[in-house]
Design a protein around this motif. Structure first.
Motif, PDB file in Angstrom:
ATOM      1  N   ASN A  63      41.478  32.990  -4.861  1.00 55.06           N
ATOM      2  CA  ASN A  63      40.053  33.278  -4.783  1.00 55.06           C
ATOM      3  C   ASN A  63      39.467  32.574  -3.566  1.00 55.06           C
ATOM      4  O   ASN A  63      39.491  31.343  -3.458  1.00 55.06           O
ATOM      5  CB  ASN A  63      39.340  32.798  -6.054  1.00 55.06           C
ATOM      6  CG  ASN A  63      37.837  33.076  -6.015  1.00 55.06           C
ATOM      7  OD1 ASN A  63      37.368  33.934  -5.269  1.00 55.06           O
ATOM      8  ND2 ASN A  63      37.085  32.354  -6.832  1.00 55.06           N
ATOM      9  N   PHE A  64      38.909  33.358  -2.637  1.00 56.06           N
ATOM     10  CA  PHE A  64      38.279  32.801  -1.452  1.00 56.06           C
ATOM     11  C   PHE A  64      36.823  32.426  -1.696  1.00 56.06           C
ATOM     12  O   PHE A  64      36.133  31.984  -0.787  1.00 56.06           O
ATOM     13  CB  PHE A  64      38.401  33.777  -0.282  1.00 56.06           C
ATOM     14  CG  PHE A  64      39.788  33.826   0.303  1.00 56.06           C
ATOM     15  CD1 PHE A  64      40.134  33.043   1.395  1.00 56.06           C
ATOM     16  CD2 PHE A  64      40.772  34.632  -0.263  1.00 56.06           C
ATOM     17  CE1 PHE A  64      41.412  33.076   1.928  1.00 56.06           C
ATOM     18  CE2 PHE A  64      42.057  34.668   0.259  1.00 56.06           C
ATOM     19  CZ  PHE A  64      42.381  33.881   1.362  1.00 56.06           C
ATOM     20  N   GLY A  65      36.354  32.622  -2.936  1.00 58.87           N
ATOM     21  CA  GLY A  65      35.029  32.154  -3.316  1.00 58.87           C
ATOM     22  C   GLY A  65      33.898  32.981  -2.744  1.00 58.87           C
ATOM     23  O   GLY A  65      33.998  34.194  -2.578  1.00 58.87           O
ATOM     24  N   ASP A  71      35.234  32.557   6.423  1.00 58.00           N
ATOM     25  CA  ASP A  71      35.389  32.643   7.879  1.00 58.00           C
ATOM     26  C   ASP A  71      36.423  33.728   8.159  1.00 58.00           C
ATOM     27  O   ASP A  71      37.628  33.499   8.081  1.00 58.00           O
ATOM     28  CB  ASP A  71      35.849  31.293   8.442  1.00 58.00           C
ATOM     29  CG  ASP A  71      36.038  31.329   9.955  1.00 58.00           C
ATOM     30  OD1 ASP A  71      35.826  32.394  10.562  1.00 58.00           O
ATOM     31  OD2 ASP A  71      36.428  30.286  10.524  1.00 58.00           O
ATOM     32  N   ALA A  72      35.925  34.920   8.449  1.00 59.74           N
ATOM     33  CA  ALA A  72      36.814  36.069   8.619  1.00 59.74           C
ATOM     34  C   ALA A  72      37.690  35.956   9.854  1.00 59.74           C
ATOM     35  O   ALA A  72      38.691  36.673   9.982  1.00 59.74           O
ATOM     36  CB  ALA A  72      36.001  37.360   8.671  1.00 59.74           C
ATOM     37  N   PHE A  77      42.639  33.299   6.784  1.00 59.25           N
ATOM     38  CA  PHE A  77      42.121  34.456   6.037  1.00 59.25           C
ATOM     39  C   PHE A  77      43.013  35.652   6.337  1.00 59.25           C
ATOM     40  O   PHE A  77      43.165  36.055   7.493  1.00 59.25           O
ATOM     41  CB  PHE A  77      40.678  34.742   6.441  1.00 59.25           C
ATOM     42  CG  PHE A  77      40.004  35.783   5.577  1.00 59.25           C
ATOM     43  CD1 PHE A  77      39.919  35.624   4.207  1.00 59.25           C
ATOM     44  CD2 PHE A  77      39.460  36.930   6.144  1.00 59.25           C
ATOM     45  CE1 PHE A  77      39.297  36.569   3.412  1.00 59.25           C
ATOM     46  CE2 PHE A  77      38.839  37.885   5.363  1.00 59.25           C
ATOM     47  CZ  PHE A  77      38.763  37.704   3.987  1.00 59.25           C
ATOM     48  N   PRO A  78      43.650  36.249   5.308  1.00 60.83           N
ATOM     49  CA  PRO A  78      44.694  37.258   5.539  1.00 60.83           C
ATOM     50  C   PRO A  78      44.161  38.592   6.030  1.00 60.83           C
ATOM     51  O   PRO A  78      43.004  38.958   5.803  1.00 60.83           O
ATOM     52  CB  PRO A  78      45.332  37.407   4.151  1.00 60.83           C
ATOM     53  CG  PRO A  78      44.237  37.055   3.194  1.00 60.83           C
ATOM     54  CD  PRO A  78      43.446  35.974   3.869  1.00 60.83           C
ATOM     55  N   GLY A 112      25.750  42.727   4.307  1.00 59.74           N
ATOM     56  CA  GLY A 112      25.999  42.257   5.661  1.00 59.74           C
ATOM     57  C   GLY A 112      27.300  41.484   5.772  1.00 59.74           C
ATOM     58  O   GLY A 112      27.996  41.557   6.801  1.00 59.74           O
ATOM     59  N   ASP A 113      27.663  40.763   4.709  1.00 62.40           N
ATOM     60  CA  ASP A 113      28.933  40.030   4.727  1.00 62.40           C
ATOM     61  C   ASP A 113      30.129  40.965   4.604  1.00 62.40           C
ATOM     62  O   ASP A 113      31.196  40.691   5.149  1.00 62.40           O
ATOM     63  CB  ASP A 113      28.939  38.980   3.624  1.00 62.40           C
ATOM     64  CG  ASP A 113      28.010  37.823   3.949  1.00 62.40           C
ATOM     65  OD1 ASP A 113      28.287  37.103   4.925  1.00 62.40           O
ATOM     66  OD2 ASP A 113      26.995  37.657   3.248  1.00 62.40           O
ATOM     67  N   ILE A 114      29.961  42.080   3.894  1.00 60.15           N
ATOM     68  CA  ILE A 114      31.021  43.090   3.866  1.00 60.15           C
ATOM     69  C   ILE A 114      31.269  43.609   5.276  1.00 60.15           C
ATOM     70  O   ILE A 114      32.414  43.701   5.742  1.00 60.15           O
ATOM     71  CB  ILE A 114      30.650  44.256   2.922  1.00 60.15           C
ATOM     72  CG1 ILE A 114      30.598  43.786   1.470  1.00 60.15           C
ATOM     73  CG2 ILE A 114      31.648  45.414   3.071  1.00 60.15           C
ATOM     74  CD1 ILE A 114      30.118  44.831   0.496  1.00 60.15           C
ATOM     75  N   VAL A 115      30.194  43.941   5.965  1.00 60.53           N
ATOM     76  CA  VAL A 115      30.309  44.432   7.337  1.00 60.53           C
ATOM     77  C   VAL A 115      30.961  43.384   8.227  1.00 60.53           C
ATOM     78  O   VAL A 115      31.863  43.684   9.025  1.00 60.53           O
ATOM     79  CB  VAL A 115      28.917  44.832   7.884  1.00 60.53           C
ATOM     80  CG1 VAL A 115      28.989  45.144   9.375  1.00 60.53           C
ATOM     81  CG2 VAL A 115      28.384  46.048   7.128  1.00 60.53           C
TER      82      VAL A 115
END
Length: 337
Positions: A63-65, A71-72, A77-78, A112-115
């Motif tokens: 779980n990345f929370g 931080d993409a 981050f895979p 916006g975080d999905i984008v």
């Protein structure tokens, strides 16, 4: 009660998946149901009960929370091929009034975080879910921004409102599904799968021997009659009682499964010895109506013993119909593979 049998997909490379806003893992369960070769490389969820339920069923997934804190660009981050998420959505214009012009494009919102994540990772596919009202009325402008932003970062999109009752499960549950493809979708691509007949009516999805503590007392039933101004509950088969609209659903379907605190669904059973029978749904019934196989032969989802009726029921009410998700994913990838 028999749930859907998927058409086996042709052989294909393993699909790496990231589940945003994962809940109990509706995408994971749907991918399994669809028979898609996949590996979930991580999920994002902040609700402690949802995280516990997810990990109880998929203990080896990280779980990345909080997605806003991911931080993409980090090497930790895979990469992944498919992003999924049933995201909360506030109108961007409302956020923008508080936080400035930047939020008119969804920045500063969870979408916006999905984008942001997808722009960094460029997954080949994006599958999002929301309430059907997102594309109408006051929310329509927000919906148009969502499509525009997906297009801006390279995704060709299709969307459809799908109802669980059209895909085998006797629940009226309409949800908006948005699919994004990095590149250009085939001209004849259709997001909406062909409808399927019901696997049974509500009565077929109920427990054979419901627990006694689910039933209301006669005094409680009398109080419902007094408040709702209705007659004796006398039915020939178990039916759904819609507390919100104060009526029995005679179509033999369930109304939309909601968290227990909304307190809108009851089951009316045939009378025994002249006594009315009126009760809550059991937890198994909640999850069966969300597409899970739960019977003497198979328990497709396992419940942590630490979680009570309210906590687990809340997860069902906020989750994905995994039967529909399996059908939808199978339908999508038959057209693309």
């Amino acid at each position: 009660m028999k749930l859907s049998i998927m058409h086996n997909l042709p052989q294909h490379p393993q699909l790496n998946v990231f589940e945003g806003f994962a809940g109990y893992g509706g995408a994971s369960f749907g991918l399994i149901r669809a028979g898609i070769n996949h590996n979930v490389v991580g999920f994002s969820e902040v609700d402690a009960d949802a995280v516990e339920l997810y990990r109880y069923n998929f203990p080896n997934v990280h779980n990345f929370g909080d997605i806003t804190q991911i931080d993409a660009e980090s090497p930790d981050f895979p990469d992944f091929d498919l992003f999924t998420g049933g995201f909360p959505c506030q109108p961007f214009s409302t956020v923008g009034k508080r936080q400035g012009q930047d939020d008119e494009r969804g920045r500063g919102t969870l979408f916006g975080d999905i984008v942001r994540v997808c722009e960094a990772k460029h997954p080949s596919y994006v599958l999002l879910e929301n309430v059907k009202g997102l594309k109408t009325g006051k929310m329509k402008a927000t919906f148009e921004v969502i499509l525009d932003e997906l297009h801006r970062i390279g995704y060709d999109t299709r969307y459809a409102v799908l109802n669980s009752k059209d895909y085998g499960i006797p629940q009226t549950r309409e949800r908006l599904w948005i699919f994004g493809f990095l590149g250009q979708l085939p001209e004849d691509f259709e997001l909406e799968p062909p409808h399927q007949p019901l696997y049974g009516y509500l009565a077929d999805f109920l427990d054979r021997h419901p627990a006694a503590d689910l039933y209301k007392t006669q005094a409680q039933i009398d109080r419902i009659h007094e408040i709702h101004h209705n007659d004796t509950f006398d039915v020939d088969e178990p039916l759904c009682y819609d507390i919100y609209n104060r009526k029995i659903r005679t179509d033999r379907l369930s109304m939309t499964i909601t968290p227990p605190e909304h307190n809108v669904i009851r089951i009316i059973e045939p009378m025994i010895d002249g006594k009315e029978r009126f009760r809550k749904l059991s937890l198994d019934e909640h999850f069966r109506l969300m597409g899970f196989r739960l019977d003497d032969e198979e328990r497709e989802i396992l419940f942590p013993p630490t979680q009570n009726y309210t906590r687990l029921g809340r997860r069902a009410g906020n989750g994905w119909d995994v039967n529909l998700v399996g059908i939808l994913l199978n339908h999508i990838f038959w057209q693309l593979l």
